[in-house]
Design a protein around this motif. Structure first.
Motif, PDB file in Angstrom:
ATOM      1  N   LYS A   8     -15.048  22.224 -35.421  1.00  0.00           N
ATOM      2  CA  LYS A   8     -15.666  21.628 -34.233  1.00  0.00           C
ATOM      3  C   LYS A   8     -15.552  20.174 -34.784  1.00  0.00           C
ATOM      4  N   PHE A   9     -16.075  19.732 -36.099  1.00  0.00           N
ATOM      5  CA  PHE A   9     -16.384  18.621 -36.435  1.00  0.00           C
ATOM      6  C   PHE A   9     -14.998  17.842 -36.709  1.00  0.00           C
ATOM      7  N   ARG A  10     -14.088  18.542 -37.152  1.00  0.00           N
ATOM      8  CA  ARG A  10     -12.712  18.156 -37.393  1.00  0.00           C
ATOM      9  C   ARG A  10     -11.910  17.663 -36.174  1.00  0.00           C
ATOM     10  N   GLU A  62     -11.402   9.027 -34.107  1.00  0.00           N
ATOM     11  CA  GLU A  62     -10.193   8.444 -34.813  1.00  0.00           C
ATOM     12  C   GLU A  62      -9.208   7.752 -33.626  1.00  0.00           C
ATOM     13  N   ALA A  63      -8.857   8.796 -32.752  1.00  0.00           N
ATOM     14  CA  ALA A  63      -7.922   8.243 -31.677  1.00  0.00           C
ATOM     15  C   ALA A  63      -8.532   7.171 -30.760  1.00  0.00           C
ATOM     16  N   LEU A  64      -9.750   7.248 -30.466  1.00  0.00           N
ATOM     17  CA  LEU A  64     -10.474   6.308 -29.652  1.00  0.00           C
ATOM     18  C   LEU A  64     -10.441   4.938 -30.424  1.00  0.00           C
ATOM     19  N   GLY A 124      -7.577  -0.722 -31.219  1.00  0.00           N
ATOM     20  CA  GLY A 124      -7.009  -1.618 -32.201  1.00  0.00           C
ATOM     21  C   GLY A 124      -7.797  -2.235 -33.257  1.00  0.00           C
ATOM     22  N   VAL A 125      -8.848  -1.251 -33.857  1.00  0.00           N
ATOM     23  CA  VAL A 125      -9.492  -1.812 -34.656  1.00  0.00           C
ATOM     24  C   VAL A 125      -9.673  -0.592 -35.999  1.00  0.00           C
ATOM     25  N   ALA A 126     -10.402  -1.015 -37.171  1.00  0.00           N
ATOM     26  CA  ALA A 126     -10.415  -0.085 -38.127  1.00  0.00           C
ATOM     27  C   ALA A 126     -11.663   0.777 -37.931  1.00  0.00           C
ATOM     28  N   ILE A 127     -11.612   1.772 -38.316  1.00  0.00           N
ATOM     29  CA  ILE A 127     -13.051   2.569 -38.067  1.00  0.00           C
ATOM     30  C   ILE A 127     -14.019   2.118 -39.111  1.00  0.00           C
ATOM     31  N   ARG A 128     -13.677   1.290 -40.021  1.00  0.00           N
ATOM     32  CA  ARG A 128     -14.738   1.038 -41.142  1.00  0.00           C
ATOM     33  C   ARG A 128     -15.248  -0.327 -40.803  1.00  0.00           C
ATOM     34  N   ASP A 129     -14.586  -0.947 -39.653  1.00  0.00           N
ATOM     35  CA  ASP A 129     -15.203  -2.226 -39.334  1.00  0.00           C
ATOM     36  C   ASP A 129     -16.398  -1.955 -37.983  1.00  0.00           C
ATOM     37  N   LEU A 130     -16.365  -0.716 -37.639  1.00  0.00           N
ATOM     38  CA  LEU A 130     -17.397  -0.453 -36.536  1.00  0.00           C
ATOM     39  C   LEU A 130     -18.904  -0.185 -36.996  1.00  0.00           C
ATOM     40  N   ASP A 131     -19.834  -0.679 -36.243  1.00  0.00           N
ATOM     41  CA  ASP A 131     -21.189  -0.289 -36.569  1.00  0.00           C
ATOM     42  C   ASP A 131     -21.400   0.945 -36.405  1.00  0.00           C
ATOM     43  N   PHE A 132     -22.661   1.736 -36.931  1.00  0.00           N
ATOM     44  CA  PHE A 132     -22.914   3.008 -36.402  1.00  0.00           C
ATOM     45  C   PHE A 132     -23.327   3.113 -34.881  1.00  0.00           C
ATOM     46  N   GLU A 133     -23.720   2.229 -34.363  1.00  0.00           N
ATOM     47  CA  GLU A 133     -24.038   2.626 -32.949  1.00  0.00           C
ATOM     48  C   GLU A 133     -22.660   2.637 -32.267  1.00  0.00           C
ATOM     49  N   LEU A 153     -20.006   3.800 -33.369  1.00  0.00           N
ATOM     50  CA  LEU A 153     -19.506   5.178 -33.781  1.00  0.00           C
ATOM     51  C   LEU A 153     -20.112   6.198 -33.054  1.00  0.00           C
ATOM     52  N   ASP A 154     -21.411   6.133 -32.948  1.00  0.00           N
ATOM     53  CA  ASP A 154     -22.081   6.889 -32.356  1.00  0.00           C
ATOM     54  C   ASP A 154     -21.894   7.303 -30.711  1.00  0.00           C
ATOM     55  N   GLU A 155     -21.637   6.058 -30.122  1.00  0.00           N
ATOM     56  CA  GLU A 155     -21.184   6.091 -28.909  1.00  0.00           C
ATOM     57  C   GLU A 155     -19.686   6.824 -28.682  1.00  0.00           C
ATOM     58  N   LEU A 156     -18.734   6.705 -29.772  1.00  0.00           N
ATOM     59  CA  LEU A 156     -17.652   7.249 -29.798  1.00  0.00           C
ATOM     60  C   LEU A 156     -17.529   8.726 -29.911  1.00  0.00           C
ATOM     61  N   TRP A 157     -18.669   9.164 -30.765  1.00  0.00           N
ATOM     62  CA  TRP A 157     -18.808  10.417 -31.270  1.00  0.00           C
ATOM     63  C   TRP A 157     -19.373  11.275 -29.853  1.00  0.00           C
TER      64      TRP A 157
END
Length: 66
Positions: free
Chosen positions: A22-24, A31-33, A38-47, A49-53
């Motif tokens: 499920k996690f994968r 990652e697809a979102l 068009g950004v790198a995942i490392r450039d996003l803040d936690f908030e 990433l949490d919204e995308l999750w």
């Protein structure tokens, strides 16, 4: 945890594999979102990433409900 699971009647290895799967799935969706943006995942803040999750969880639940 394995002993607690066994005591509760849970097949612990299967439960762990299901949780990992499920996690994968959700992480691949995140990652697809991110790629769509068009950004790198490392450039996003936690908030963000949490919204995308959360969006990945909603999408996965909608697919299961169909």
């Amino acid at each position: 945890m394995a002993n607690v699971g066994r005591k509760l009647g849970i097949e612990t290895e299967g439960a762990l594999r299901a949780a990992n799967d499920k996690f994968r799935r959700r992480f691949r969706r995140v990652e697809a979102l991110v790629a769509e943006r068009g950004v790198a995942i490392r450039d996003l803040d936690f908030e963000t990433l949490d919204e995308l999750w959360d969006a990945a969880k909603v999408a996965e639940r909608a697919e299961v409900a169909q």
